[in-house]
Design a protein around this motif. Structure first.
Motif, mmCIF file in Angstrom:
data_model
loop_
_atom_site.group_PDB
_atom_site.id
_atom_site.type_symbol
_atom_site.label_atom_id
_atom_site.label_comp_id
_atom_site.label_asym_id
_atom_site.label_seq_id
_atom_site.Cartn_x
_atom_site.Cartn_y
_atom_site.Cartn_z
ATOM 1 N N HIS A 6 0.829 -1.202 0.000
ATOM 2 C CA HIS A 6 0.000 0.000 0.000
ATOM 3 C C HIS A 6 0.867 1.257 0.000
ATOM 4 O O HIS A 6 0.612 2.201 -0.751
ATOM 5 C CB HIS A 6 -0.932 -0.006 1.212
ATOM 6 N N SER A 12 -5.662 -1.690 -4.923
ATOM 7 C CA SER A 12 -6.430 -2.936 -4.936
ATOM 8 C C SER A 12 -6.906 -3.281 -6.344
ATOM 9 O O SER A 12 -6.959 -4.461 -6.710
ATOM 10 C CB SER A 12 -7.620 -2.836 -3.986
ATOM 11 N N ASN A 63 -8.202 -7.583 -1.690
ATOM 12 C CA ASN A 63 -9.069 -7.342 -0.530
ATOM 13 C C ASN A 63 -8.295 -6.707 0.616
ATOM 14 O O ASN A 63 -8.781 -5.786 1.272
ATOM 15 C CB ASN A 63 -9.719 -8.642 -0.073
ATOM 16 N N GLY A 64 -7.088 -7.198 0.855
ATOM 17 C CA GLY A 64 -6.269 -6.615 1.917
ATOM 18 C C GLY A 64 -5.887 -5.176 1.624
ATOM 19 O O GLY A 64 -5.952 -4.314 2.502
ATOM 20 N N ARG A 66 -7.531 -3.155 -0.258
ATOM 21 C CA ARG A 66 -8.757 -2.344 -0.192
ATOM 22 C C ARG A 66 -9.046 -1.917 1.240
ATOM 23 O O ARG A 66 -9.521 -0.804 1.475
ATOM 24 C CB ARG A 66 -9.935 -3.127 -0.783
ATOM 25 N N SER A 67 -8.759 -2.775 2.199
ATOM 26 C CA SER A 67 -9.000 -2.396 3.594
ATOM 27 C C SER A 67 -8.114 -1.213 4.001
ATOM 28 O O SER A 67 -8.565 -0.314 4.716
ATOM 29 C CB SER A 67 -8.791 -3.586 4.532
ATOM 30 N N TYR A 68 -6.881 -1.187 3.521
ATOM 31 C CA TYR A 68 -6.013 -0.030 3.792
ATOM 32 C C TYR A 68 -6.541 1.224 3.092
ATOM 33 O O TYR A 68 -6.499 2.318 3.649
ATOM 34 C CB TYR A 68 -4.573 -0.298 3.346
ATOM 35 N N GLU A 69 -7.038 1.057 1.874
ATOM 36 C CA GLU A 69 -7.584 2.205 1.140
ATOM 37 C C GLU A 69 -8.817 2.774 1.845
ATOM 38 O O GLU A 69 -8.956 3.995 1.967
ATOM 39 C CB GLU A 69 -7.926 1.795 -0.289
ATOM 40 N N LEU A 70 -9.688 1.892 2.317
ATOM 41 C CA LEU A 70 -10.883 2.356 3.029
ATOM 42 C C LEU A 70 -10.514 3.065 4.322
ATOM 43 O O LEU A 70 -11.101 4.094 4.659
ATOM 44 C CB LEU A 70 -11.820 1.179 3.323
ATOM 45 N N GLN A 71 -9.547 2.513 5.035
ATOM 46 C CA GLN A 71 -9.095 3.142 6.271
ATOM 47 C C GLN A 71 -8.543 4.533 5.995
ATOM 48 O O GLN A 71 -8.830 5.487 6.722
ATOM 49 C CB GLN A 71 -8.042 2.262 6.933
ATOM 50 N N ILE A 82 -13.903 2.974 12.500
ATOM 51 C CA ILE A 82 -14.998 2.482 11.677
ATOM 52 C C ILE A 82 -16.100 2.026 12.608
ATOM 53 O O ILE A 82 -15.842 1.694 13.772
ATOM 54 C CB ILE A 82 -14.534 1.358 10.720
#
Length: 100
Positions: A6, A12, A63-64, A66-71, A82
């Motif tokens: 990331h 992602s 998927n992993g 994407r979780s950093y991007e969302l955070q 969250i």
């Protein structure tokens, strides 16, 4: 490892695209191996399975990431936690429900 990817700017979407491409590569490698090599279907199957295992790996990486991007997106919006991480009291406060 995901954090490092990331931080290097890998998104992602790149991993998802790589997963989709690897599905096509699995089929192509099976076809090429089956037609060009004289080793038979068993070898073609092994090539197809080998390359086919890349798809779930790339999708899991996506998927992993994407979780950093969302955070990161939530932090830019000023959200520090969250909703799943918020305490019951914080959820009630946001919803405007008194705790008494």
């Amino acid at each position: 490892m995901l954090k490092k990817l990331h931080d290097l700017g890998i998104k992602s979407e790149y991993a998802y695209i790589a997963g989709i491409v690897s599905i096509g590569l699995a089929a192509a490698s099976w076809l090429v191996s089956n037609r060009k090599e004289r080793a038979g279907v068993d070898r073609a199957d092994r090539w197809g399975i080998f390359v086919g295992e890349w798809a779930p790996t790339f999708i899991a990486l996506g998927n992993g990431l994407r979780s950093y991007e969302l955070q990161e997106e939530l932090q830019e919006e000023g959200v520090t936690k969250i909703p799943q991480q918020a305490s019951e009291e914080e959820r009630r406060e946001r919803a405007g429900v008194s705790s008494s």
